[in-house]
Design a protein around this motif. Structure first.
Motif, PDB file in Angstrom:
ATOM      1  N   THR A 118     -38.488 -44.226 -25.687  1.00 56.39           N
ATOM      2  CA  THR A 118     -39.444 -43.530 -26.514  1.00 56.39           C
ATOM      3  C   THR A 118     -39.219 -43.924 -27.969  1.00 56.39           C
ATOM      4  N   GLN A 164     -30.682 -37.827 -26.156  1.00 51.65           N
ATOM      5  CA  GLN A 164     -31.897 -38.571 -25.835  1.00 51.65           C
ATOM      6  C   GLN A 164     -33.150 -37.961 -26.487  1.00 51.65           C
ATOM      7  N   TYR A 165     -32.958 -36.930 -27.291  1.00 54.03           N
ATOM      8  CA  TYR A 165     -34.074 -36.231 -27.910  1.00 54.03           C
ATOM      9  C   TYR A 165     -34.189 -36.602 -29.386  1.00 54.03           C
ATOM     10  N   SER A 190     -36.646 -35.738 -33.202  1.00 51.80           N
ATOM     11  CA  SER A 190     -37.678 -35.010 -33.925  1.00 51.80           C
ATOM     12  C   SER A 190     -37.858 -35.672 -35.281  1.00 51.80           C
ATOM     13  N   LEU A 205     -35.338 -43.697 -29.453  1.00 53.14           N
ATOM     14  CA  LEU A 205     -34.565 -42.663 -28.767  1.00 53.14           C
ATOM     15  C   LEU A 205     -33.756 -43.206 -27.602  1.00 53.14           C
TER      16      LEU A 205
END
Length: 130
Positions: A1, A20-21, A23, A115
């Motif tokens: 991503t 893995q996140y 913002s 990501l």
């Protein structure tokens, strides 16, 4: 991503990777935008040792080159930069900073968060000076 900020002139992008996140926010004025304070509050709840933060933008973008306009834009960029760094520090996030890249008057920056690779990158494109 992949998360992309889009072009950054006088705006500021703040991106974060946590495992893995990710913002990101892209704001015109971090002092006046609730999204900026909300992301800082959210990130301050995370384990800072697992957090990566990237900041880019705040270019002293000139619409014209009158001396008074140039001084004003440089001062505004300086105030924005100081505010961003102070806010990160106040939220205990300074240890998570991986890269801060303030733009020059002749460039447009873009923040990218990869990501799946758990890394950030700040790209620069020179503006046409014509």
């Amino acid at each position: 991503t992949l998360l992309r900020s889009g072009g950054l002139g006088p705006c500021v992008a703040l991106g974060a990777i946590y495992g893995q996140y990710g913002s990101m926010v892209h704001v015109i004025d971090p002092r006046a935008d609730s999204e900026f304070s909300e992301i800082l509050t959210d990130l301050s709840r995370k384990n800072v040792s697992r957090l990566q933060i990237y900041v880019a933008g705040a270019c002293p973008y000139f619409d014209n080159h009158k001396p008074s306009h140039v001084r004003l834009r440089r001062e505004k960029a300086k105030q924005t930069r100081n505010y961003v760094l102070k806010s990160l520090d106040e939220h205990g996030l300074t240890p998570a900073l991986r890269e801060v890249r303030w733009g020059n008057y002749d460039e447009c920056l873009e923040l990218l968060l990869f990501l799946h690779e758990q890394r950030g990158e700040i790209q620069s494109e020179l503006l046409d000076s014509k």
